[in-house]
Design an enzyme around this catalytic site. Sequence first.
Site, PDB file in Angstrom:
ATOM      1  N   TYR A 154       0.840  -1.131  -0.033  1.00 33.82           N
ATOM      2  CA  TYR A 154      -0.004  -0.036  -0.028  1.00 33.82           C
ATOM      3  C   TYR A 154       0.753   1.341  -0.091  1.00 33.82           C
ATOM      4  O   TYR A 154       0.607   2.269  -0.660  1.00 33.82           O
ATOM      5  CB  TYR A 154      -0.896  -0.076   1.181  1.00 33.82           C
ATOM      6  N   LYS A 158       1.017   4.096  -2.923  1.00 29.33           N
ATOM      7  CA  LYS A 158       0.591   5.432  -2.581  1.00 29.33           C
ATOM      8  C   LYS A 158       1.754   6.480  -2.740  1.00 29.33           C
ATOM      9  O   LYS A 158       1.615   7.734  -3.169  1.00 29.33           O
ATOM     10  CB  LYS A 158       0.242   5.591  -1.213  1.00 29.33           C
TER      11      LYS A 158
END
Length: 297
Positions: A154, A158
């Site tokens: 993640y 991001k």
Amino acid sequence: MELRDRTAIVTGAGGGLGRCHALLLASLGARVVVNDMDGDSATRVASEINANGGEAIAFAASVTDEARIGEMVEHTMSAWGRIDILVNNAGILRDKSFAKMDLADFRLVVDVHLMGAAICTKAVWEIMRQQGYGRIVMTTSSSGLYGNFGQANYGAAKMALVGLMQTLALEGEKYNIRVNCLAPTAATQMTDGLLAPDALAKLAPDLVSPGLLALVGEKAPTRAIMCAGAGHFACANVTLTPGVQIGDGENAPARVVAQWDQISDRQGEIVPGYGFTQAERELAGAGAEPETLFSKA
């Protein structure tokens, strides 16, 4: 009604933060395409907007499905003739420590967050260039900006979105396409079990969405990273310290180690205007004249 006559697409808008984004944009006058993998959820949000006097259509599609996203954009152009705003909000979590993480889950998270945003942005990019107007928001995260245990996939995706934003903002500038990042902290299905109940109560997603107008309105900045949660708004920056000119020589590695405190000293750091700022500074430190930095070819 500051967004009257503007058309917005919000991905992952069938619930949570995306729904709040869609409702806010509609309340400000925008026509909204509510995208979600779950068609029923997208339809409910679009119906909610229409019942409140706004204009919305639902479109079920995965952001990783390039053909289907193309159909969504064609459908939007047929309905409303332009696309002014894209909010890349869709995402998933597959949290585990890196030691226990399956690479398939790493790829999946990167695919949805990074490639999904790239696919959606590519689908509207030429439209925005031709009309000389566009506002795009990438959804980044503090997990990408600063790291978070158990979120290597993640966090990587991001932070990659920040790099995508930085470059697209430069490429879109002369076409009045402004590209920014939003780093939200919100209690949604994605954060269930991560935060204490008292904290979740203060992190309602509708306390993030008010920051959206600043990123998609007529006077929006470009290359901004807005951090938002619990009604609090701040900006993050990627900076560059003044550094130290070490040069070459066989003892250069030891000199880098010896001067690490000065190399990493943040006093006088800057926010570079573009990526080549680093190389310009390095070449200047090595004695190159500014007019010789760029090739004449």
